[in-house]
Design an enzyme around this catalytic site. Structure first.
Site, PDB file in Angstrom:
ATOM      1  N   TYR A 247      11.072  -1.653  -3.949  1.00  0.00           N
ATOM      2  CA  TYR A 247      10.428  -0.515  -2.816  1.00  0.00           C
ATOM      3  C   TYR A 247      10.369  -0.423  -1.885  1.00  0.00           C
ATOM      4  O   TYR A 247      10.027  -2.350  -1.062  1.00  0.00           O
ATOM      5  CB  TYR A 247       9.975   0.156  -3.885  1.00  0.00           C
ATOM      6  CG  TYR A 247       8.344   0.678  -3.740  1.00  0.00           C
ATOM      7  CD1 TYR A 247       8.080  -0.454  -3.893  1.00  0.00           C
ATOM      8  CD2 TYR A 247       8.043   1.143  -2.741  1.00  0.00           C
ATOM      9  CE1 TYR A 247       6.457  -0.597  -3.972  1.00  0.00           C
ATOM     10  CE2 TYR A 247       6.888   1.556  -3.059  1.00  0.00           C
ATOM     11  CZ  TYR A 247       5.832   0.805  -2.970  1.00  0.00           C
ATOM     12  OH  TYR A 247       4.594   0.983  -3.162  1.00  0.00           O
TER      13      TYR A 247
ATOM     14  N   GLU B 282      -6.065  -5.624   0.831  1.00  0.00           N
ATOM     15  CA  GLU B 282      -5.695  -4.574   1.506  1.00  0.00           C
ATOM     16  C   GLU B 282      -6.342  -3.546   0.993  1.00  0.00           C
ATOM     17  O   GLU B 282      -7.272  -3.639  -0.395  1.00  0.00           O
ATOM     18  CB  GLU B 282      -4.233  -5.001   1.720  1.00  0.00           C
ATOM     19  CG  GLU B 282      -3.652  -5.573   0.938  1.00  0.00           C
ATOM     20  CD  GLU B 282      -2.117  -5.544   0.083  1.00  0.00           C
ATOM     21  OE1 GLU B 282      -1.640  -4.987   1.505  1.00  0.00           O
ATOM     22  OE2 GLU B 282      -2.006  -5.744  -0.907  1.00  0.00           O
TER      23      GLU B 282
ATOM     24  N   LEU C 104       0.357  -7.169   1.110  1.00  0.00           N
ATOM     25  CA  LEU C 104       1.477  -7.502   2.061  1.00  0.00           C
ATOM     26  C   LEU C 104       1.814  -7.267   4.097  1.00  0.00           C
ATOM     27  O   LEU C 104       1.212  -6.463   4.128  1.00  0.00           O
ATOM     28  CB  LEU C 104       1.850  -5.544   2.075  1.00  0.00           C
ATOM     29  CG  LEU C 104       3.100  -5.262   1.916  1.00  0.00           C
ATOM     30  CD1 LEU C 104       4.632  -5.591   0.790  1.00  0.00           C
ATOM     31  CD2 LEU C 104       3.580  -3.131   1.845  1.00  0.00           C
TER      32      LEU C 104
ATOM     33  N   LYS D 178       6.712  -6.790  -2.214  1.00  0.00           N
ATOM     34  CA  LYS D 178       6.414  -4.822  -2.273  1.00  0.00           C
ATOM     35  C   LYS D 178       6.952  -4.187  -3.998  1.00  0.00           C
ATOM     36  O   LYS D 178       8.424  -3.580  -3.394  1.00  0.00           O
ATOM     37  CB  LYS D 178       7.004  -4.198  -0.998  1.00  0.00           C
ATOM     38  CG  LYS D 178       6.072  -2.562  -1.384  1.00  0.00           C
ATOM     39  CD  LYS D 178       6.601  -1.877   0.435  1.00  0.00           C
ATOM     40  CE  LYS D 178       6.263  -0.571   0.270  1.00  0.00           C
ATOM     41  NZ  LYS D 178       5.364  -0.375  -0.182  1.00  0.00           N
TER      42      LYS D 178
HETATM   43  N1  PDD Z   1       2.127   1.686   0.742  1.00  0.00           N
HETATM   44  N2  PDD Z   1      -0.171  -2.388   1.775  1.00  0.00           N
HETATM   45  C1  PDD Z   1       0.364  -1.455   0.649  1.00  0.00           C
HETATM   46  C2  PDD Z   1      -0.471  -2.751  -0.551  1.00  0.00           C
HETATM   47  C3  PDD Z   1       1.084  -0.982   0.371  1.00  0.00           C
HETATM   48  O1  PDD Z   1       1.987  -0.741  -0.480  1.00  0.00           O
HETATM   49  C4  PDD Z   1       1.525  -0.715   1.870  1.00  0.00           C
HETATM   50  C5  PDD Z   1       2.096   0.405   2.103  1.00  0.00           C
HETATM   51  C6  PDD Z   1       0.979  -0.869   3.302  1.00  0.00           C
HETATM   52  C7  PDD Z   1       1.171  -0.486   4.174  1.00  0.00           C
HETATM   53  O2  PDD Z   1       2.282  -0.891   4.747  1.00  0.00           O
HETATM   54  P1  PDD Z   1       3.192  -0.424   5.313  1.00  0.00           P
HETATM   55  O3  PDD Z   1       2.588   0.115   6.593  1.00  0.00           O
HETATM   56  O4  PDD Z   1       4.532  -1.478   5.521  1.00  0.00           O
HETATM   57  O5  PDD Z   1       4.202   0.446   5.528  1.00  0.00           O
HETATM   58  C8  PDD Z   1      -0.499  -1.944   2.300  1.00  0.00           C
HETATM   59  C9  PDD Z   1       3.745   2.668   0.647  1.00  0.00           C
HETATM   60  C10 PDD Z   1       3.660   3.646   1.923  1.00  0.00           C
HETATM   61  C11 PDD Z   1       3.683   3.039  -0.505  1.00  0.00           C
HETATM   62  O6  PDD Z   1       3.358   2.755  -1.864  1.00  0.00           O
HETATM   63  O7  PDD Z   1       3.718   4.594  -0.732  1.00  0.00           O
END
Ligand code: PDD
Length: 289
Positions: free
Chosen positions: A35, A181, A205, A149
């Site tokens: 996703y 993270e 991620l 992801k």
């Molecule tokens: N989550 N690490 C994890 C485990 C994440 O699920 C996310 C993002 C990030 C940050 O990535 P980005 O800057 O590309 O959003 C880091 C999304 C927002 C979610 O699961 O809703």
């Protein structure tokens, strides 16, 4: 609201409660899918290309043959239109699973895969420069490829729930004493006017927001080091912040029982936060309808 929300599923735009997903969809059965979450500022999609590139890479990693991710942008705009969100601040959720397969089997046939694409949009008010937050630390019990992801989010669901029930804003993972993270964010620390963030590896991620922050540091000549950050050295840091598509750049003032620095938003965090918000207004990062 959810009943009237128009979503996209496999070629159709339908109210959420009229969408029919096969119980044999491999996303439903095996969490077999990936996703993306994409931010929309005033009706303009923020960093679409970066999200699409990550999605393409993740699809390739888990061997889902879905070539035309270029249709996603038009679908998002159509959903914004159908849900009266043109010009608004919103967020899009994009999910691709390996699709329906009967009978149930772990093994898939690469030649007969028919992936499912689901997209929804929601309004999301601006978070910019709002509050600080706190994080709770958890031993990382996720699978071995957190750089992808995937929709396999049960450990993240349980840790987030546990953290929220204790009044924390985010769950942050560590393994063998090393911070990786957050459950939906990347994490940064500040010490001696330098910014530190965990190295990218299979436990982290590669966040789109993380790369925006890294570019901001380059632009402002703020030293940024990607290296291992130890749980037992967290008390040395004077500032901390988390980043993510929905979280944006958020100051962290407490980690478990430890107060970070002064317990208020740090100086460097504020600089990064303000610079991030100008990026969200910069036409080079935005796609217009
Ligand atoms: N989550 N690490 C994890 C485990 C994440 O699920 C996310 C993002 C990030 C940050 O990535 P980005 O800057 O590309 O959003 C880091 C999304 C927002 C979610 O699961 O809703």
């Amino acid at each position: 609201m959810s009943n009237e929300l128009i979503c996209y599923f496999n070629g159709n735009y339908l109210p959420a409660d009229e969408i029919k997903v096969s119980p044999f969809d491999r996303g439903f059965m095996f969490a077999d899918g990936v996703y993306e979450v994409v931010r929309i500022y005033k009706g303009r999609i923020f960093l679409m290309d970066q999200h699409r590139m990550r999605l393409d890479r993740n699809l390739a990693e888990i061997k889902i043959p879905f070539e035309n991710t270029n249709i996603i942008m038009d679908i998002i705009f159509e959903l914004l239109r159908k849900n009266a969100l043109i010009g608004k601040d919103a967020v899009a959720y994009i999910q691709i699973t390996r699709g329906h397969q009967l009978p149930r089997s772990r093994i898939f046939n690469p030649d007969t895969i028919n992936p499912s694409l689901f997209i929804s949009v929601n309004d999301l008010p601006l978070i910019q420069n709002s509050d600080v937050t706190s994080v709770m630390l958890f031993e990382d019990d996720r699978w071995g490829r957190c750089d992808i992801k995937t929709i396999l989010l049960l450990p993240s669901v349980l840790a987030s729930q546990d953290a929220a029930s204790k009044g924390f804003g985010e769950a942050v993972w560590h393994q063998d004493g090393i911070i990786s993270e957050g459950s939906q964010t990347n994490i940064f620390f500040v010490k001696d006017e330098k910014i530190f963030t965990p190295l990218l590896n299979k436990r982290v991620l590669p966040g789109v927001t993380r790369s925006v922050v890294i570019n901001i540091c380059k632009k402002l000549a703020i030293p940024l080091l990607e290296e291992n950050i130890k749980v037992n050295e967290l008390n040395l840091f004077k500032e901390c912040f988390i980043t993510g598509t929905t979280t944006e750049v958020k100051p962290v003032t407490r980690i478990d029982n430890l107060t970070v620095g002064s317990g208020r938003t740090g100086k460097i965090t504020e600089v990064i936060q303000n610079e991030f918000y100008s990026e969200t207004n910069d036409p080079k990062n935005l796609i217009f309808y």
